[in-house]
Design a protein around this motif. Structure first.
Motif, PDB file in Angstrom:
ATOM      1  N   ILE A 254       0.865  -1.175   0.000  1.00 12.77           N
ATOM      2  CA  ILE A 254       0.000   0.000   0.000  1.00 12.77           C
ATOM      3  C   ILE A 254       0.900   1.223   0.000  1.00 12.77           C
ATOM      4  O   ILE A 254       1.939   1.232   0.677  1.00 12.77           O
ATOM      5  CB  ILE A 254      -0.983   0.006   1.191  1.00 12.77           C
ATOM      6  CG1 ILE A 254      -1.976   1.162   1.035  1.00 12.77           C
ATOM      7  CG2 ILE A 254      -0.249   0.054   2.513  1.00 12.77           C
ATOM      8  CD1 ILE A 254      -3.192   1.046   1.911  1.00 12.77           C
ATOM      9  N   VAL A 255       0.561   2.234  -0.778  1.00 13.64           N
ATOM     10  CA  VAL A 255       1.352   3.456  -0.857  1.00 13.64           C
ATOM     11  C   VAL A 255       1.001   4.326   0.345  1.00 13.64           C
ATOM     12  O   VAL A 255      -0.165   4.638   0.575  1.00 13.64           O
ATOM     13  CB  VAL A 255       1.069   4.218  -2.174  1.00 13.64           C
ATOM     14  CG1 VAL A 255       1.882   5.503  -2.236  1.00 13.64           C
ATOM     15  CG2 VAL A 255       1.351   3.336  -3.377  1.00 13.64           C
ATOM     16  N   ILE A 256       2.037   4.721   1.126  1.00 11.81           N
ATOM     17  CA  ILE A 256       1.773   5.546   2.302  1.00 11.81           C
ATOM     18  C   ILE A 256       2.133   7.012   2.071  1.00 11.81           C
ATOM     19  O   ILE A 256       1.601   7.889   2.732  1.00 11.81           O
ATOM     20  CB  ILE A 256       2.485   5.000   3.553  1.00 11.81           C
ATOM     21  CG1 ILE A 256       3.980   4.860   3.330  1.00 11.81           C
ATOM     22  CG2 ILE A 256       1.876   3.665   3.959  1.00 11.81           C
ATOM     23  CD1 ILE A 256       4.762   4.535   4.572  1.00 11.81           C
ATOM     24  N   SER A 257       3.050   7.283   1.142  1.00  9.41           N
ATOM     25  CA  SER A 257       3.384   8.669   0.802  1.00  9.41           C
ATOM     26  C   SER A 257       4.162   8.673  -0.498  1.00  9.41           C
ATOM     27  O   SER A 257       4.552   7.637  -1.010  1.00  9.41           O
ATOM     28  CB  SER A 257       4.188   9.344   1.921  1.00  9.41           C
ATOM     29  OG  SER A 257       5.469   8.757   2.031  1.00  9.41           O
ATOM     30  N   ARG A 258       4.413   9.872  -0.995  1.00 11.01           N
ATOM     31  CA  ARG A 258       5.232  10.010  -2.195  1.00 11.01           C
ATOM     32  C   ARG A 258       6.393  10.918  -1.889  1.00 11.01           C
ATOM     33  O   ARG A 258       6.272  11.868  -1.131  1.00 11.01           O
ATOM     34  CB  ARG A 258       4.420  10.565  -3.346  1.00 11.01           C
ATOM     35  CG  ARG A 258       3.972  12.004  -3.098  1.00 11.01           C
ATOM     36  CD  ARG A 258       3.493  12.663  -4.331  1.00 11.01           C
ATOM     37  NE  ARG A 258       4.594  13.193  -5.088  1.00 11.01           N
ATOM     38  CZ  ARG A 258       4.525  14.234  -5.877  1.00 11.01           C
ATOM     39  NH1 ARG A 258       3.399  14.867  -6.023  1.00 11.01           N
ATOM     40  NH2 ARG A 258       5.564  14.665  -6.533  1.00 11.01           N
ATOM     41  N   GLY A 259       7.520  10.595  -2.470  1.00 16.00           N
ATOM     42  CA  GLY A 259       8.690  11.454  -2.382  1.00 16.00           C
ATOM     43  C   GLY A 259       8.909  12.114  -3.724  1.00 16.00           C
ATOM     44  O   GLY A 259       8.053  12.072  -4.601  1.00 16.00           O
ATOM     45  N   SER A 260      10.067  12.716  -3.893  1.00 18.46           N
ATOM     46  CA  SER A 260      10.338  13.370  -5.172  1.00 18.46           C
ATOM     47  C   SER A 260      10.671  12.361  -6.264  1.00 18.46           C
ATOM     48  O   SER A 260      10.391  12.593  -7.425  1.00 18.46           O
ATOM     49  CB  SER A 260      11.473  14.375  -5.019  1.00 18.46           C
ATOM     50  OG  SER A 260      12.634  13.725  -4.554  1.00 18.46           O
ATOM     51  N   ALA A 261      11.251  11.215  -5.878  1.00 15.37           N
ATOM     52  CA  ALA A 261      11.625  10.231  -6.892  1.00 15.37           C
ATOM     53  C   ALA A 261      11.047   8.846  -6.627  1.00 15.37           C
ATOM     54  O   ALA A 261      11.018   8.014  -7.516  1.00 15.37           O
ATOM     55  CB  ALA A 261      13.153  10.129  -6.975  1.00 15.37           C
TER      56      ALA A 261
END
Length: 142
Positions: free
Chosen positions: A126-133
């Motif tokens: 499950i995706v918990i956050s996004r970073g720049s890359a």
């Protein structure tokens, strides 16, 4: 085919793709290609001038409109397309270790991902956050 028409097609494609993404990354390049098309109509055999004018226009638009686009992006209601991935489930395609990013598949797209735990190929995430890359993911237990 005339070069101005090629510039016009490039501009049209960039502007249409920009309308689909709403990120302002491609709009200025599209307008730069449009400027190059106009230069080609006026000076048909000046390819170098067309490229320079197109690049200068795109660069100037990027520099001088950055505060406006930043205000728009932080305004109420704006969400980057990648932000929509937070909370979505996917599958690991390439092992993820705490010190080594891997590849995950979410829907029909693949993304680079990191995790604080080891996750093996085939496991649900499950995706918990996004970073720049990278996307930050955790194992999905449900």
């Amino acid at each position: 085919m005339d070069l101005w028409l090629i510039w016009l097609i490039i501009a049209g494609v960039l502007i249409v793709v920009e309308m689909l993404t709403l990120t302002f990354y491609l709009l200025w390049l599209g307008i730069g290609a449009l400027a190059a098309a106009i230069v080609d109509v006026i000076y048909p055999d000046a390819l170098l001038l067309e490229v320079i004018i197109g690049c200068v226009v795109a660069l100037l638009l990027t520099v001088f409109t950055k505060p406006i686009t930043r205000r728009f992006q932080v305004g109420r209601g704006f969400r980057d397309a990648v932000d929509e991935l937070v909370g979505m489930q996917g599958t690991v395609l390439e092992d993820i270790d705490p010190d080594t990013p891997g590849i995950v598949k979410i829907g029909s797209e693949t993304w680079s991902a990191k995790s604080s735990e080891s996750i093996k190929k085939g496991e649900a995430i499950i995706v918990i956050s996004r970073g720049s890359a990278f996307l930050q993911v955790n194992k999905w237990g449900g």
